[in-house]
Design a protein around this motif. Structure first.
Motif, PDB file in Angstrom:
ATOM      1  N   GLN A 109      47.060  48.929  43.743  1.00  0.00           N
ATOM      2  CA  GLN A 109      47.102  48.026  44.887  1.00  0.00           C
ATOM      3  C   GLN A 109      45.728  47.408  45.102  1.00  0.00           C
ATOM      4  N   GLY A 110      45.708  46.105  45.318  1.00  0.00           N
ATOM      5  CA  GLY A 110      44.439  45.430  45.547  1.00  0.00           C
ATOM      6  C   GLY A 110      43.785  44.916  44.281  1.00  0.00           C
ATOM      7  N   SER A 111      44.356  45.294  43.133  1.00  0.00           N
ATOM      8  CA  SER A 111      43.758  44.854  41.868  1.00  0.00           C
ATOM      9  C   SER A 111      43.974  43.359  41.646  1.00  0.00           C
ATOM     10  N   GLY A 112      44.905  42.802  42.415  1.00  0.00           N
ATOM     11  CA  GLY A 112      45.226  41.388  42.223  1.00  0.00           C
ATOM     12  C   GLY A 112      46.525  41.245  41.453  1.00  0.00           C
ATOM     13  N   LYS A 113      47.328  42.282  41.488  1.00  0.00           N
ATOM     14  CA  LYS A 113      48.562  42.302  40.688  1.00  0.00           C
ATOM     15  C   LYS A 113      49.515  41.171  41.058  1.00  0.00           C
ATOM     16  N   THR A 114      49.791  41.026  42.340  1.00  0.00           N
ATOM     17  CA  THR A 114      50.751  39.996  42.746  1.00  0.00           C
ATOM     18  C   THR A 114      50.223  38.604  42.424  1.00  0.00           C
ATOM     19  N   THR A 115      48.965  38.370  42.767  1.00  0.00           N
ATOM     20  CA  THR A 115      48.351  37.081  42.447  1.00  0.00           C
ATOM     21  C   THR A 115      48.461  36.803  40.951  1.00  0.00           C
ATOM     22  N   THR A 116      48.190  37.846  40.170  1.00  0.00           N
ATOM     23  CA  THR A 116      48.170  37.674  38.721  1.00  0.00           C
ATOM     24  C   THR A 116      49.569  37.419  38.161  1.00  0.00           C
ATOM     25  N   GLY A 118      51.807  35.716  39.655  1.00  0.00           N
ATOM     26  CA  GLY A 118      51.970  34.284  39.890  1.00  0.00           C
ATOM     27  C   GLY A 118      51.262  33.462  38.822  1.00  0.00           C
ATOM     28  N   LYS A 119      50.033  33.862  38.499  1.00  0.00           N
ATOM     29  CA  LYS A 119      49.260  33.129  37.500  1.00  0.00           C
ATOM     30  C   LYS A 119      49.928  33.194  36.128  1.00  0.00           C
ATOM     31  N   LEU A 120      50.403  34.378  35.786  1.00  0.00           N
ATOM     32  CA  LEU A 120      51.043  34.542  34.479  1.00  0.00           C
ATOM     33  C   LEU A 120      52.329  33.708  34.416  1.00  0.00           C
ATOM     34  N   TRP A 139      57.057  50.867  47.768  1.00  0.00           N
ATOM     35  CA  TRP A 139      56.031  51.553  48.522  1.00  0.00           C
ATOM     36  C   TRP A 139      55.410  50.667  49.586  1.00  0.00           C
ATOM     37  N   ARG A 140      55.093  49.449  49.175  1.00  0.00           N
ATOM     38  CA  ARG A 140      54.460  48.536  50.125  1.00  0.00           C
ATOM     39  C   ARG A 140      55.537  47.647  50.728  1.00  0.00           C
ATOM     40  N   PRO A 141      55.727  47.733  52.047  1.00  0.00           N
ATOM     41  CA  PRO A 141      56.823  47.018  52.702  1.00  0.00           C
ATOM     42  C   PRO A 141      56.784  45.508  52.430  1.00  0.00           C
ATOM     43  N   SER A 245      40.996  40.972  36.368  1.00  0.00           N
ATOM     44  CA  SER A 245      40.969  39.980  37.441  1.00  0.00           C
ATOM     45  C   SER A 245      39.595  39.926  38.105  1.00  0.00           C
ATOM     46  N   LYS A 246      39.426  38.909  38.886  1.00  0.00           N
ATOM     47  CA  LYS A 246      38.234  38.765  39.749  1.00  0.00           C
ATOM     48  C   LYS A 246      36.915  38.702  38.986  1.00  0.00           C
ATOM     49  N   LEU A 247      36.931  38.082  37.818  1.00  0.00           N
ATOM     50  CA  LEU A 247      35.675  37.983  37.063  1.00  0.00           C
ATOM     51  C   LEU A 247      34.750  36.914  37.625  1.00  0.00           C
ATOM     52  N   ASP A 248      35.269  36.131  38.552  1.00  0.00           N
ATOM     53  CA  ASP A 248      34.402  35.150  39.197  1.00  0.00           C
ATOM     54  C   ASP A 248      33.477  35.900  40.142  1.00  0.00           C
ATOM     55  N   GLY A 249      32.206  35.617  39.967  1.00  0.00           N
ATOM     56  CA  GLY A 249      31.272  36.143  40.957  1.00  0.00           C
ATOM     57  C   GLY A 249      30.866  37.593  40.816  1.00  0.00           C
ATOM     58  N   ILE A 270      42.071  36.695  31.589  1.00  0.00           N
ATOM     59  CA  ILE A 270      41.152  37.035  32.666  1.00  0.00           C
ATOM     60  C   ILE A 270      41.465  36.170  33.888  1.00  0.00           C
ATOM     61  N   GLY A 271      41.233  36.763  35.055  1.00  0.00           N
ATOM     62  CA  GLY A 271      41.397  36.038  36.302  1.00  0.00           C
ATOM     63  C   GLY A 271      40.029  35.612  36.788  1.00  0.00           C
ATOM     64  N   THR A 272      39.909  34.339  37.162  1.00  0.00           N
ATOM     65  CA  THR A 272      38.591  33.830  37.502  1.00  0.00           C
ATOM     66  C   THR A 272      38.564  33.183  38.878  1.00  0.00           C
ATOM     67  N   GLY A 273      39.478  33.593  39.753  1.00  0.00           N
ATOM     68  CA  GLY A 273      39.453  33.034  41.096  1.00  0.00           C
ATOM     69  C   GLY A 273      40.770  33.284  41.799  1.00  0.00           C
ATOM     70  N   GLU A 274      40.845  32.877  43.055  1.00  0.00           N
ATOM     71  CA  GLU A 274      42.032  33.184  43.851  1.00  0.00           C
ATOM     72  C   GLU A 274      43.174  32.194  43.628  1.00  0.00           C
ATOM     73  N   ARG A 275      42.848  31.015  43.126  1.00  0.00           N
ATOM     74  CA  ARG A 275      43.903  30.011  42.958  1.00  0.00           C
ATOM     75  C   ARG A 275      44.755  30.285  41.725  1.00  0.00           C
TER      76      ARG A 275
HETATM   77  P1  GDP Z   1      47.787  43.425  44.713  1.00  0.00           P
HETATM   78  O1  GDP Z   1      47.692  44.350  45.879  1.00  0.00           O
HETATM   79  O2  GDP Z   1      47.303  44.076  43.480  1.00  0.00           O
HETATM   80  O3  GDP Z   1      49.117  42.796  44.544  1.00  0.00           O
HETATM   81  O4  GDP Z   1      46.708  42.300  44.972  1.00  0.00           O
HETATM   82  P2  GDP Z   1      46.848  40.816  45.494  1.00  0.00           P
HETATM   83  O5  GDP Z   1      47.449  39.959  44.446  1.00  0.00           O
HETATM   84  O6  GDP Z   1      47.455  40.794  46.825  1.00  0.00           O
HETATM   85  O7  GDP Z   1      45.293  40.438  45.550  1.00  0.00           O
HETATM   86  C1  GDP Z   1      44.350  41.141  46.310  1.00  0.00           C
HETATM   87  C2  GDP Z   1      43.225  40.186  46.661  1.00  0.00           C
HETATM   88  O8  GDP Z   1      42.485  39.838  45.493  1.00  0.00           O
HETATM   89  C3  GDP Z   1      43.710  38.884  47.253  1.00  0.00           C
HETATM   90  O9  GDP Z   1      42.853  38.522  48.298  1.00  0.00           O
HETATM   91  C4  GDP Z   1      43.581  37.896  46.100  1.00  0.00           C
HETATM   92  O10 GDP Z   1      43.368  36.596  46.534  1.00  0.00           O
HETATM   93  C5  GDP Z   1      42.375  38.441  45.380  1.00  0.00           C
HETATM   94  N1  GDP Z   1      42.327  38.076  43.947  1.00  0.00           N
HETATM   95  C6  GDP Z   1      43.255  38.268  42.989  1.00  0.00           C
HETATM   96  N2  GDP Z   1      42.833  37.816  41.797  1.00  0.00           N
HETATM   97  C7  GDP Z   1      41.597  37.302  41.997  1.00  0.00           C
HETATM   98  C8  GDP Z   1      40.605  36.681  41.148  1.00  0.00           C
HETATM   99  O11 GDP Z   1      40.757  36.501  39.919  1.00  0.00           O
HETATM  100  N3  GDP Z   1      39.444  36.308  41.759  1.00  0.00           N
HETATM  101  C9  GDP Z   1      39.214  36.476  43.088  1.00  0.00           C
HETATM  102  N4  GDP Z   1      38.043  36.083  43.593  1.00  0.00           N
HETATM  103  N5  GDP Z   1      40.110  37.074  43.891  1.00  0.00           N
HETATM  104  C10 GDP Z   1      41.277  37.461  43.366  1.00  0.00           C
END
Ligand code: GDP
Length: 440
Positions: A109-116, A118-120, A139-141, A245-249, A270-275
Motif C-alpha cells: 500500500q502506498g507504493s503507487g500500485k493503483t496509479t501504476t 492506470g499508467k500500465l 482490505w482497503r475499503p 515508481s516515484k523515480l522523479d525527485g 519506471i514511474g516518473t511522476g503522478e500523471r
Molecule cells: P497504492 O496505495 O499503492 O495504490 O498507491 P497510489 O496509487 O494510491 O499512490 C500513492 C501515492 O503515490 C499517490 O499520491 C500517487 O499520486 C503517488 N505516486 C504514484 N506513482 C508516482 C510516481 O511515479 N511519482 C510520484 N511523484 N508520485 C507517485
C-alpha cells in the motif's frame, strides 16, 4: 528532476572528464571517487559501488583504447558500460504474447500500485490492447472505488464487489467474467494485519489465477530496501517484472534500481511522476546515457565508427532523395536513429539538408523501430531491395517469422511507402520551405 541530484552530479563528472587533457591513474581515480560519492548518496549499496569502481579503475588503467578513440573517450565508454551493467544491462519488454494474458499485480500500500495500474493500462491501450481489471483488494475499503473512477475515465472493464471479502472468490469470479479478454489485470491488496498474511494471500491468488506474469510495483524512494522487498514477494510468486515508481525527485532511486537489478528480476517500467503519462519502458542503456548527460558529450563512442556512420548517412540520404529508397535504406536509417538519435540530428549532419524532416520520420517511436527491425530481419534480401514484391503470401510469412500480426507488416510497408513518397518530394522540389509545407 530524475533521481534527485544523481544525474546532475554524474553529468558534471562526465563533463569534467571530457575536458581533461591528461588521463592517468591519478585522474582516473579522481573521477571514480566522484562517481562513488554520487552513487552512495543515491543509496546504492556500498559493496556494489566498490565493485563497480574497481572494475572501472582496472579497465581504464589496463585496457588499451581501440584504434581511433582517445584514452579519455575510452574511459567515458568504460564508465558508461559498467554503469549499464549495474542496472542489468538488457532492456526487457513486457511481451503480451498469449491469450489470456493474466497479470497478477502486486505492491505494498502506498507504493503507487493503483496509479501504476492506470499508467500500465494507458500504455497497453496505446499498443492496441484493451485490458480488463479485477479488484481483489478486500482490505482497503476505497480500493474498488478508486479503480472504478480510474477505469470509467479510461473506458476499461472492471470486475469487483465491495461486499465480497473473499479475495480468492473475487479472483475466480473475475476470471469467469473476463474469460474472453486478452489482457486481465488482477489488482491485489497492499496491506494486511501482518506482512506474512499478505504474502500468504498473494501465494493463494497465484495458485488460483495462475498468472502469465506477476508484476510488482516498488516505491523508488525506499532506496536499496527495494531489493529485499523484491525478494520477499518473489517467495509468494515468480516475479516476471518490476516497476519502480516515484523515480522523479527521489535521491534514492539509484539504490532502488541497482538493488532490484541485483536480484535478477527485470525492471520493465519506471514511474516518473503522478500523471498517467509519467511512465516509461525501462531501458538501462538509455537511462544511463541520460543520467550521464551523454547527449551533451559529443563524439562519445568511437570516432572511427562515426566516420563510417557519416558515410552511410550520406549514402542513405542520397538514395532517399533520388527516390531509390529501399527497405534496406530504411533499415540503415533506423540503425542511424538508434546510434545517433532522432532523424532530425542526422539530417543536420548532412550538408544541404536543412532543418526539416518529413512528419513520418519525426514521429517514429523507438518501440516501433524495434518492431519494424524485427520484421525486416524476417525479410529476404530480395524483399528488402525490392519491397514491391512483398504481397499476400510473403506478408503472411514475414508476420509468422517475426511473431507479429499481418497488419503490423502492412503497417511497416505503409510507413515505408509514405516515407519514400515524402523523400521523393523533397528530392524533386529541393529543400525550399514551400515544398515542405505540403508534407508537414
Ligand atoms: P497504492 O496505495 O499503492 O495504490 O498507491 P497510489 O496509487 O494510491 O499512490 C500513492 C501515492 O503515490 C499517490 O499520491 C500517487 O499520486 C503517488 N505516486 C504514484 N506513482 C508516482 C510516481 O511515479 N511519482 C510520484 N511523484 N508520485 C507517485
Amino acid at each position: 528532476k530524475m533521481l534527485g541530484n544523481l544525474g546532475e552530479n554524474l553529468t558534471n563528472t562526465m563533463k569534467k572528464l571530457a575536458g581533461m587533457t591528461v588521463i592517468d591513474k591519478k585522474t582516473i581515480k579522481e573521477v571514480v571517487r566522484e562517481i562513488q560519492r554520487a552513487l552512495i548518496q543515491s543509496d546504492v549499496n556500498i559493496k556494489l559501488v566498490q565493485s563497480l569502481s574497481k572494475k572501472i579503475e582496472e579497465r581504464a588503467i589496463e585496457e588499451k583504447p581501440p584504434k581511433g578513440i582517445t584514452p579519455r573517450e575510452h574511459v567515458i565508454t568504460i564508465i558508461y558500460e559498467e554503469m549499464v551493467q549495474l542496472l542489468g544491462s538488457e532492456a526487457v519488454d513486457l511481451n503480451i504474447d498469449q491469450k489470456p494474458f493474466k497479470i497478477l499485480f502486486l505492491g505494498l500500500q502506498g507504493s503507487g500500485k493503483t496509479t501504476t495500474i492506470g499508467k500500465l493500462c494507458k500504455y497497453l491501450q496505446k499498443k492496441g490492447f484493451s485490458p480488463a481489471i479485477v479488484c481483489t483488494d478486500t482490505w482497503r475499503p476505497a480500493a474498488y472505488e478508486q479503480l472504478k473512477q480510474l477505469t470509467e475515465e479510461m473506458q476499461i472493464s472492471l470486475y469487483g464487489d465491495p461486499n465480497n471479502k473473499d479475495a480468492l472468490d473475487l479472483a475466480k469470479k473475475g476470471l469467469k467474467e473476463f474469460k474472453n479478454q486478452k489482457v486481465i489485470i488482477f489488482d491485489t491488496a497492499g496491506r494486511h494485519k501482518e506482512e506474512s498474511d499478505l504474502l500468504k494471500e498473494m501465494k493463494e491468488l497465484d495458485e488460483v489465477i495462475n498468472p502469465t506474469e506477476s508484476i510488482l510495483v516498488i516505491d523508488g524512494t525506499i532506496g536499496q530496501q527495494a531489493g529485499a522487498q523484491a525478494k520477499a514477494f518473489s517467495e509468494a510468486t515468480e516475479i516476471g517484472s518490476i516497476i519502480i515508481s516515484k523515480l522523479d525527485g527521489t535521491a534514492k532511486g539509484g539504490g532502488a534500481l541497482s538493488a532490484v537489478a541485483e536480484t535478477g528480476a527485470p525492471i520493465k517500467f519506471i514511474g516518473t511522476g503522478e500523471r498517467i503519462d509519467d511512465f516509461e519502458a525501462f531501458n538501462p542503456e538509455r537511462f544511463i546515457s541520460r543520467l550521464l548527460g551523454m547527449g551533451d558529450i559529443k563524439s562519445l563512442v568511437e570516432k572511427a565508427e562515426e566516420v563510417v556512420d557519416e558515410d552511410v548517412a550520406t549514402e542513405t540520404m542520397n538514395a532517399m532523395l533520388s527516390g531509390k529508397f529501399t527497405l534496406k535504406d530504411m533499415k540503415n536509417q533506423f540503425d542511424m536513429m538508434n546510434k545517433m538519435g532522432p532523424m532530425q540530428q542526422i539530417m543536420n549532419m548532412i550538408p544541404g539538408m536543412g532543418a526539416k524532416i518529413p512528419k513520418e520520420a519525426s514521429k517514429m517511436t523507438e518501440d516501433k523501430i524495434v518492431i519494424y527491425k524485427i520484421m525486416m530481419s524476417s525479410m529476404t534480401n530480395k524483399e528488402m531491395e525490392n519491397p514491391k514484391i512483398i504481397k499476400h503470401s510473403r506478408i503472411a510469412r514475414i508476420a509468422r517469422g517475426a511473431g507479429v500480426e499481418e497488419s503490423e507488416v502492412k503497417d511497416l510497408l505503409k510507413y515505408y511507402n509514405n516515407t519514400k513518397k515524402a523523400m521523393k518530394g523533397i528530392g524533386r522540389r529541393g529543400m525550399g520551405g514551400g515544398a515542405m509545407n505540403r508534407l508537414m
